[in-house]
Design a protein around this motif. Sequence first.
Motif, PDB file in Angstrom:
ATOM      1  N   GLY A 173      65.477  93.480   5.008  1.00 21.87           N
ATOM      2  CA  GLY A 173      64.150  93.881   5.451  1.00 21.87           C
ATOM      3  C   GLY A 173      64.127  95.158   6.267  1.00 21.87           C
ATOM      4  O   GLY A 173      63.059  95.555   6.764  1.00 21.87           O
ATOM      5  N   GLY A 174      65.285  95.811   6.416  1.00 23.33           N
ATOM      6  CA  GLY A 174      65.374  97.013   7.228  1.00 23.33           C
ATOM      7  C   GLY A 174      64.711  98.223   6.585  1.00 23.33           C
ATOM      8  O   GLY A 174      64.292  98.195   5.426  1.00 23.33           O
ATOM      9  N   ARG A 175      64.662  99.306   7.364  1.00 24.54           N
ATOM     10  CA  ARG A 175      63.936 100.503   6.920  1.00 24.54           C
ATOM     11  C   ARG A 175      64.518 101.111   5.643  1.00 24.54           C
ATOM     12  O   ARG A 175      63.783 101.696   4.839  1.00 24.54           O
ATOM     13  CB  ARG A 175      63.957 101.562   8.029  1.00 24.54           C
ATOM     14  CG  ARG A 175      63.180 101.180   9.272  1.00 24.54           C
ATOM     15  CD  ARG A 175      63.177 102.328  10.267  1.00 24.54           C
ATOM     16  NE  ARG A 175      64.535 102.627  10.735  1.00 24.54           N
ATOM     17  CZ  ARG A 175      64.851 103.737  11.401  1.00 24.54           C
ATOM     18  NH1 ARG A 175      63.924 104.652  11.650  1.00 24.54           N
ATOM     19  NH2 ARG A 175      66.099 103.938  11.818  1.00 24.54           N
ATOM     20  N   ALA A 176      65.832 100.983   5.470  1.00 25.61           N
ATOM     21  CA  ALA A 176      66.464 101.555   4.277  1.00 25.61           C
ATOM     22  C   ALA A 176      66.979 100.478   3.329  1.00 25.61           C
ATOM     23  O   ALA A 176      67.703 100.781   2.378  1.00 25.61           O
ATOM     24  CB  ALA A 176      67.601 102.483   4.690  1.00 25.61           C
ATOM     25  N   LEU A 217      67.884 106.364   3.325  1.00 25.40           N
ATOM     26  CA  LEU A 217      68.568 106.836   4.530  1.00 25.40           C
ATOM     27  C   LEU A 217      68.393 108.341   4.697  1.00 25.40           C
ATOM     28  O   LEU A 217      68.158 108.826   5.815  1.00 25.40           O
ATOM     29  CB  LEU A 217      70.054 106.476   4.458  1.00 25.40           C
ATOM     30  CG  LEU A 217      70.394 105.009   4.687  1.00 25.40           C
ATOM     31  CD1 LEU A 217      71.839 104.721   4.293  1.00 25.40           C
ATOM     32  CD2 LEU A 217      70.157 104.607   6.145  1.00 25.40           C
ATOM     33  N   ARG A 218      68.502 109.072   3.631  1.00 24.72           N
ATOM     34  CA  ARG A 218      68.320 110.514   3.706  1.00 24.72           C
ATOM     35  C   ARG A 218      66.892 110.853   4.140  1.00 24.72           C
ATOM     36  O   ARG A 218      66.672 111.804   4.901  1.00 24.72           O
ATOM     37  CB  ARG A 218      68.647 111.174   2.372  1.00 24.72           C
ATOM     38  CG  ARG A 218      70.143 111.090   2.031  1.00 24.72           C
ATOM     39  CD  ARG A 218      70.483 111.874   0.771  1.00 24.72           C
ATOM     40  NE  ARG A 218      70.283 113.309   0.967  1.00 24.72           N
ATOM     41  CZ  ARG A 218      71.158 114.100   1.554  1.00 24.72           C
ATOM     42  NH1 ARG A 218      72.295 113.621   2.044  1.00 24.72           N
ATOM     43  NH2 ARG A 218      70.905 115.393   1.680  1.00 24.72           N
ATOM     44  N   GLY A 219      65.927 110.058   3.696  1.00 22.30           N
ATOM     45  CA  GLY A 219      64.550 110.238   4.136  1.00 22.30           C
ATOM     46  C   GLY A 219      64.368 109.962   5.620  1.00 22.30           C
ATOM     47  O   GLY A 219      63.415 110.467   6.239  1.00 22.30           O
ATOM     48  N   LEU A 220      65.294 109.176   6.176  1.00 27.02           N
ATOM     49  CA  LEU A 220      65.273 108.876   7.615  1.00 27.02           C
ATOM     50  C   LEU A 220      66.134 109.862   8.408  1.00 27.02           C
ATOM     51  O   LEU A 220      66.336 109.672   9.609  1.00 27.02           O
ATOM     52  CB  LEU A 220      65.767 107.444   7.852  1.00 27.02           C
ATOM     53  CG  LEU A 220      64.862 106.332   7.314  1.00 27.02           C
ATOM     54  CD1 LEU A 220      65.589 104.988   7.352  1.00 27.02           C
ATOM     55  CD2 LEU A 220      63.567 106.255   8.130  1.00 27.02           C
ATOM     56  N   GLY A 221      66.661 110.875   7.726  1.00 28.33           N
ATOM     57  CA  GLY A 221      67.431 111.893   8.415  1.00 28.33           C
ATOM     58  C   GLY A 221      68.916 111.630   8.516  1.00 28.33           C
ATOM     59  O   GLY A 221      69.628 112.320   9.247  1.00 28.33           O
ATOM     60  N   THR A 239      71.326  96.148  10.482  1.00 30.12           N
ATOM     61  CA  THR A 239      70.229  95.743  11.358  1.00 30.12           C
ATOM     62  C   THR A 239      68.912  96.167  10.726  1.00 30.12           C
ATOM     63  O   THR A 239      68.891  96.973   9.782  1.00 30.12           O
ATOM     64  CB  THR A 239      70.365  96.397  12.746  1.00 30.12           C
ATOM     65  OG1 THR A 239      70.238  97.829  12.585  1.00 30.12           O
ATOM     66  CG2 THR A 239      71.703  96.069  13.396  1.00 30.12           C
ATOM     67  N   PRO A 240      67.781  95.665  11.241  1.00 26.89           N
ATOM     68  CA  PRO A 240      66.487  96.084  10.698  1.00 26.89           C
ATOM     69  C   PRO A 240      66.225  97.579  10.824  1.00 26.89           C
ATOM     70  O   PRO A 240      65.391  98.125  10.096  1.00 26.89           O
ATOM     71  CB  PRO A 240      65.490  95.270  11.532  1.00 26.89           C
ATOM     72  CG  PRO A 240      66.253  94.054  11.950  1.00 26.89           C
ATOM     73  CD  PRO A 240      67.653  94.546  12.196  1.00 26.89           C
ATOM     74  N   ASP A 241      66.933  98.243  11.729  1.00 30.54           N
ATOM     75  CA  ASP A 241      66.755  99.689  11.843  1.00 30.54           C
ATOM     76  C   ASP A 241      67.281 100.416  10.608  1.00 30.54           C
ATOM     77  O   ASP A 241      66.828 101.523  10.300  1.00 30.54           O
ATOM     78  CB  ASP A 241      67.498 100.224  13.078  1.00 30.54           C
ATOM     79  CG  ASP A 241      66.769  99.935  14.366  1.00 30.54           C
ATOM     80  OD1 ASP A 241      65.541  99.711  14.300  1.00 30.54           O
ATOM     81  OD2 ASP A 241      67.417  99.920  15.431  1.00 30.54           O
TER      82      ASP A 241
END
Length: 280
Positions: free
Chosen positions: A159-162, A108-112, A152-154
Motif C-alpha cells: 500500500g506504499g507510495r511506490a 520511485l523515480r517520480g518520487l525523486g 514501509t508505506p513511505d
Amino acid sequence: MRIDLHCHSDASDGTRPPAEVVRRARAAGVDVLALTDHDTVAGWDDGAAALPPGMTLVPGVELSCRQDGASLHLLGYLFDPSAPDLAAELARIRADRVIRARTMVERLRGLGVDVTWERVRELARGEAVGRPHVARAMVEAGAVRTLDEAFTPDWIGAGGRAYADRYALDPARAVRLIRGAGGATVLAHPRARRRGYVFGDAVVERLAEAGLAGIEADHPDHDASDRARLRDLASALGLFVTGSSDDHGAATGDRIGCETTSAAAYAALLDAAAGAVRTG
C-alpha cells in the motif's frame, strides 16, 4: 541429522549463488538442504552440482500466493518442474514480477529516488525479480538506510507510495498444482507477524482439505506461543511440522541451519511426494 527445508539463492532474492548456499549449509553442519527460491527452479542444477558426498539437496520452490488480499507463501517440494500447468503458472508469476518491479522503479523515480531498472535487473541475477532487489537499489541510491526502511508505506511496503501489486496464485490451487506435479506442499511462516504473514486456523484448514502436507512452525519469525499453536493445529489436521532458516544469505545474516526439521517430519515429506527424486 540436521535438515533445513527453506533456503534461497540469487536465483531469486538470496544474495549468494546456489553452489555457495550448498557449501555454506555443509559448513553449518546441514545434512539435508532444500533450495526453495521464489517462483523459480533455476538454481536446482547448480546446487546439485555443488553437493559434497553425503549431503542431500531437496528440490523445492516458494510459491507466491494470495489469500484474502494478503501475500501467502507455499513451499513446494520434490515435484516435476516440467508439469505443464505448474510450469505455465510459474512462468506467468515470473513475468508479472518484472512488470511489477519496473512499475515500482518508475514510481520511485517520480518520487525523486535515483534508481534505474537496469540496476535492479543487475541485482536480480536470477529469473525472479522481487521487491528486495528494488530495496537494495534504493539503499545504494541513498534513499533509505536499510532494507527494512524500504518496506514501509513511505516506499514499497504494501500500500506504499511506490508499491505495485502483482499476479499471485490462489493457495488451494497452488497446493493442487504441486500435488498434480508429484510433489508435496508446506505452508511457509504462517505467523510471521513482523512481515504481515499472519493467517488464521480457517485458512490452514482450507489448505489441508486441498492437500497441504505440512506447516512450517519453527521459523525465525515465529515466537514460542505461535510455534506451540501451529503444532497443535498440525496435529489436529494430520499435518507434519517443519523447521527452517528461510536463509537469504547476507540479507538475513547467513543463518542456514538456525532452525531445523526432525527426521520424522522429513520422512513424512518424502512419503507425501510421489514425484522427483532428491539429489545426493
